[in-house]
Design a protein around this motif. Sequence first.
Motif, mmCIF file in Angstrom:
data_model
loop_
_atom_site.group_PDB
_atom_site.id
_atom_site.type_symbol
_atom_site.label_atom_id
_atom_site.label_comp_id
_atom_site.label_asym_id
_atom_site.label_seq_id
_atom_site.Cartn_x
_atom_site.Cartn_y
_atom_site.Cartn_z
ATOM 1 N N LYS A 184 17.860 49.620 83.043
ATOM 2 C CA LYS A 184 18.665 48.809 82.120
ATOM 3 C C LYS A 184 19.761 49.649 81.487
ATOM 4 C CE LYS A 184 15.142 45.445 80.698
ATOM 5 N NZ LYS A 184 14.252 45.026 79.591
ATOM 6 N N ALA A 185 19.428 50.892 81.128
ATOM 7 C CA ALA A 185 20.424 51.775 80.499
ATOM 8 C C ALA A 185 21.580 52.035 81.451
ATOM 9 C CB ALA A 185 19.759 53.090 80.089
ATOM 10 N N ALA A 186 21.275 52.220 82.736
ATOM 11 C CA ALA A 186 22.335 52.458 83.728
ATOM 12 C C ALA A 186 23.209 51.223 83.918
ATOM 13 C CB ALA A 186 21.715 52.872 85.057
ATOM 14 N N ALA A 187 22.588 50.035 83.798
ATOM 15 C CA ALA A 187 23.319 48.783 84.040
ATOM 16 C C ALA A 187 24.083 48.302 82.815
ATOM 17 C CB ALA A 187 22.341 47.689 84.480
ATOM 18 N N ALA A 188 23.816 48.912 81.658
ATOM 19 C CA ALA A 188 24.356 48.395 80.400
ATOM 20 C C ALA A 188 25.878 48.346 80.388
ATOM 21 C CB ALA A 188 23.840 49.233 79.231
ATOM 22 N N GLY A 189 26.514 49.328 80.982
ATOM 23 C CA GLY A 189 27.976 49.380 80.927
ATOM 24 C C GLY A 189 28.663 48.810 82.152
ATOM 25 N N ALA A 190 27.905 48.092 82.995
ATOM 26 C CA ALA A 190 28.482 47.584 84.240
ATOM 27 C C ALA A 190 29.582 46.568 83.967
ATOM 28 C CB ALA A 190 27.384 46.946 85.095
ATOM 29 N N PRO A 250 21.551 39.742 83.213
ATOM 30 C CA PRO A 250 21.762 39.104 81.905
ATOM 31 C C PRO A 250 22.344 37.701 82.064
ATOM 32 C CG PRO A 250 22.751 41.296 81.989
ATOM 33 C CD PRO A 250 22.347 40.952 83.391
ATOM 34 N N ALA A 251 22.111 36.839 81.056
ATOM 35 C CA ALA A 251 22.611 35.460 81.109
ATOM 36 C C ALA A 251 24.130 35.423 81.242
ATOM 37 C CB ALA A 251 22.161 34.697 79.865
ATOM 38 N N SER A 252 24.817 36.387 80.616
ATOM 39 C CA SER A 252 26.282 36.404 80.702
ATOM 40 C C SER A 252 26.746 36.583 82.147
ATOM 41 C CB SER A 252 26.850 37.528 79.830
ATOM 42 O OG SER A 252 26.343 38.783 80.241
ATOM 43 N N VAL A 253 25.968 37.355 82.927
ATOM 44 C CA VAL A 253 26.344 37.592 84.329
ATOM 45 C C VAL A 253 25.998 36.378 85.195
ATOM 46 C CG1 VAL A 253 25.986 39.091 86.339
ATOM 47 C CG2 VAL A 253 26.047 40.080 84.049
ATOM 48 N N THR A 254 24.829 35.771 84.965
ATOM 49 C CA THR A 254 24.482 34.584 85.766
ATOM 50 C C THR A 254 25.426 33.418 85.448
ATOM 51 O OG1 THR A 254 22.789 33.879 84.161
ATOM 52 C CG2 THR A 254 22.067 35.271 85.977
ATOM 53 N N ASP A 255 25.873 33.316 84.211
ATOM 54 C CA ASP A 255 26.869 32.287 83.862
ATOM 55 C C ASP A 255 28.177 32.530 84.618
ATOM 56 O OD1 ASP A 255 25.104 31.084 82.157
ATOM 57 O OD2 ASP A 255 25.966 31.909 80.322
ATOM 58 N N MET A 256 28.565 33.815 84.697
ATOM 59 C CA MET A 256 29.789 34.180 85.411
ATOM 60 C C MET A 256 29.674 33.811 86.893
ATOM 61 S SD MET A 256 31.373 38.019 86.095
ATOM 62 C CE MET A 256 31.230 38.472 84.373
ATOM 63 N N MET A 294 26.525 51.445 90.626
ATOM 64 C CA MET A 294 25.884 51.816 89.355
ATOM 65 C C MET A 294 25.213 53.186 89.430
ATOM 66 S SD MET A 294 24.321 48.390 87.611
ATOM 67 C CE MET A 294 23.493 47.756 89.040
ATOM 68 N N THR A 295 25.604 54.012 90.420
ATOM 69 C CA THR A 295 25.013 55.350 90.498
ATOM 70 C C THR A 295 25.738 56.309 89.561
ATOM 71 O OG1 THR A 295 26.450 55.995 92.334
ATOM 72 C CG2 THR A 295 24.322 55.012 92.901
ATOM 73 N N GLY A 329 25.184 57.972 79.944
ATOM 74 C CA GLY A 329 24.117 57.509 79.055
ATOM 75 C C GLY A 329 22.903 58.407 79.147
ATOM 76 N N ALA A 330 22.411 58.867 78.007
ATOM 77 C CA ALA A 330 21.302 59.829 77.977
ATOM 78 C C ALA A 330 20.049 59.278 78.654
ATOM 79 C CB ALA A 330 20.995 60.228 76.538
#
Length: 340
Positions: free
Chosen positions: A249-255, A323-329, A267-268, A272-273
């Motif tokens: 999730k931390a890696a995907a947060a800024g996608a 996330p819901a924002s991505v599925t809505d997109m 996403m490689t 992020g720490a």
Amino acid sequence: MRNKFLKLALVGALVSTSISAMAIDITGAGASFPAPVYSKWAEEYQKVTKNKVNYASIGSSGGIKQIREKTVDFGATDNPLKGADLDKDGMVQFPAVIGGVVAVVNLPGFAPGELKMDGDVLAAVFRGDITNWNAPQIASVNPGKKLPNQAITVVTRSDGSGTTAVFTDYLSKVSKAWADSVGQGATVKWPADSNVGGKGNEGVSANVTRVKGSIGYVEYAYAKLNKMTTLQLKNADGKYVSPSMDSFKAAAAGANWSSVPGMGISMTNQPGAASWPIAAASFILMYKNPANKEKSNEALKFFEWAFKDGGKIASDLEYVPLPASVTDMIAKNVWTQIAK
């Protein structure tokens, strides 16, 4: 009484016939990375709708080939197509789930997460430049650990693989020597003399489990399912992290999904720490003008159900739901391009 029983039996037969006539079976094929969650989603979806989703785990390259040959209703790949290829094929692409590729080893006596590697050391192992587990480069990042005098066997994918594309994308970012000598792709020429190939995540898991002293790379669900020993890896912030839902999730947060045509982002090696360095999404390919609109529409209904009701199933299998924002997109910008 006998007439009543016959009437009930007749009604039951008619209902059964009606449901059977209405059921729509669809077929998808491709990436083995998401196969565990697609299979479970299909099982639960059939209970709800009576409609069957057949998914063949044949690797990302096979999924792309089959959707182009129009033998499946959707293809699946971890190695997303570029925008120009999508336009040329008349297809759309969208992510379905997020997971992580992990390094797994067969070294008796070591618990999951007990050993560490940074990108340079991991790349040198897969190049075949480091051939023994007690090599000084491995010892230097594992101070205090008694490493065995054991030859390393490298286990890789033998088929065209999105998991390989993600893994080599990571190695190319963290090791100039890897980028210059091997590079990134769904298939590469593996340089290590000890290399052993396996088909699908299933094949790599089986070979690492079988060969003592081996190291391979698989999607995290396969490591968990087979109780394999995973390594900690050093991320872009210089922190050693273990694979987990939180680090994915931390890696995907800024996608930034809209930054690349077809949403095909990498996403490689994300900052992020807490970020796992080999996180990735798995993607679905479908035609804008499908040959069978009824089945194409049913495939969309399946993924709509999965996005709405399949989140817990995904989490239970160690995948990160979108996330819901991505599925809505996806629903507004991608699915609307498909002819109904």
